[in-house]
Design an enzyme around this catalytic site. Sequence first.
Site, PDB file in Angstrom:
ATOM      1  N   TRP A   1       0.732  -1.141   0.139  1.00 11.39           N
ATOM      2  CA  TRP A   1       0.420   0.092   0.170  1.00 11.39           C
ATOM      3  C   TRP A   1       0.632   0.970  -0.045  1.00 11.39           C
ATOM      4  O   TRP A   1       0.047   2.345   0.238  1.00 11.39           O
ATOM      5  CB  TRP A   1      -0.926   0.167   0.718  1.00 11.39           C
TER       6      TRP A   1
ATOM      7  N   HIS B   1      12.676  -2.504  -1.920  1.00 10.85           N
ATOM      8  CA  HIS B   1      11.715  -2.296  -2.378  1.00 10.85           C
ATOM      9  C   HIS B   1      13.060  -1.312  -3.298  1.00 10.85           C
ATOM     10  O   HIS B   1      13.656  -0.282  -2.337  1.00 10.85           O
ATOM     11  CB  HIS B   1      10.907  -1.582  -1.998  1.00 10.85           C
TER      12      HIS B   1
ATOM     13  N   SER C   1       3.366  -2.776 -12.119  1.00  6.42           N
ATOM     14  CA  SER C   1       2.061  -2.005 -13.012  1.00  6.42           C
ATOM     15  C   SER C   1       1.281  -3.747 -13.200  1.00  6.42           C
ATOM     16  O   SER C   1       0.408  -4.082 -14.320  1.00  6.42           O
ATOM     17  CB  SER C   1       2.591  -1.953 -14.007  1.00  6.42           C
TER      18      SER C   1
ATOM     19  N   GLY D   1       1.576  -1.986  -6.208  1.00  5.84           N
ATOM     20  CA  GLY D   1       1.192  -1.493  -5.787  1.00  5.84           C
ATOM     21  C   GLY D   1      -0.501  -0.763  -6.052  1.00  5.84           C
ATOM     22  O   GLY D   1      -1.330  -1.214  -4.939  1.00  5.84           O
ATOM     23  N   GLY D   2      -0.818  -0.159  -7.030  1.00  2.65           N
ATOM     24  CA  GLY D   2      -2.243   0.557  -7.477  1.00  2.65           C
ATOM     25  C   GLY D   2      -2.628   0.143  -7.109  1.00  2.65           C
ATOM     26  O   GLY D   2      -3.930   0.017  -6.831  1.00  2.65           O
TER      27      GLY D   2
HETATM   28  P1  PGA Z   1       2.517  -1.051  -9.107  1.00  2.00           P
HETATM   29  O1  PGA Z   1       3.669  -0.972  -7.810  1.00  2.00           O
HETATM   30  O2  PGA Z   1       2.150  -2.097  -8.727  1.00  2.00           O
HETATM   31  O3  PGA Z   1       2.063   0.572  -8.400  1.00  2.00           O
HETATM   32  O4  PGA Z   1       3.447  -0.872 -10.586  1.00  2.00           O
HETATM   33  C1  PGA Z   1       4.499  -2.425  -6.985  1.00  2.00           C
HETATM   34  C2  PGA Z   1       5.431  -1.700  -6.511  1.00  2.00           C
HETATM   35  O5  PGA Z   1       6.581  -1.062  -6.369  1.00  2.00           O
HETATM   36  O6  PGA Z   1       5.373  -3.225  -5.395  1.00  2.00           O
END
Ligand code: PGA
Length: 252
Positions: free
Chosen positions: A12, A97, A210, A231-232
């Site tokens: 998150w 990360h 992504s 992430g998103g």
């Molecule tokens: P994202 O981020 O899915 O928004 O590209 C992935 C992450 O940073 O772990």
Amino acid sequence: MKKREVHIVGNWKMNQTLEEISKFFIEMSKMKMELKCKAWIAPQSIHIPILKEIAFTTGSIQIGAQNCSEHESGAYTGEISPLALADMGTEFVIIGHSERRMLYGEKSELLNKKVLLALKHKLKVIYCVGETLAEREADQTFSVIESQLNIGLQNIPAELAHLLIIAYEPVWAIGTGKTASAEQAEEVHAFIRTKLTMNADKTLILYGGSVKPDNIDSLLLKENIDGALVGGASLGAQDFRALCSSGSTAMM
Ligand code: PGA
């Protein structure tokens, strides 16, 4: 049917208010589903106790941290000790990360200290590796990843190796909407597996960058892709549930 248990991990980052968290779990609970994969979420550390409580009542999601200190205790204002995380019943921690590597200058040597201390406290560790666009274009993908693995994972005691998870996150694919193709990702995942010196066949290797409900299925079809670090698309219940549903399908 996957060889290893599929894990869908929501990172998150520095997002979500209490109101958004509550909405997320209310929506999740309305969408009844039988989870056949593991669903994990790493909220901001301050929210870990709240999510632990909700996760305890819903019983299906495990909660982790996005980072931890390389120190156990002492005068390190603002840091989060892996001992405190373990004490709180936190299940896992993400280490290395690319945002930590790039925005906070964390190098693999430092990350190795964090990995060893988190493992010592029996936290599962998701250690992230990945190349930048410039490194990919200069044909350095494999050498960069090999070095991140060699340095970041040195001296791990054999009896703790089962707590280690790797996440391959090409930096150029994070938050950019550009996903590595399933073939590009699998090529690197297979390479990473050959470089693991302990527990290689059982170690989970997650893909991140992504990942969305409309591209996860092709990634999970690949032999060495054991789940996703998202992430998103993990911020909204609808997408997170769709990702977990793909993870569950891949397990069958
Ligand atoms: P994202 O981020 O899915 O928004 O590209 C992935 C992450 O940073 O772990």
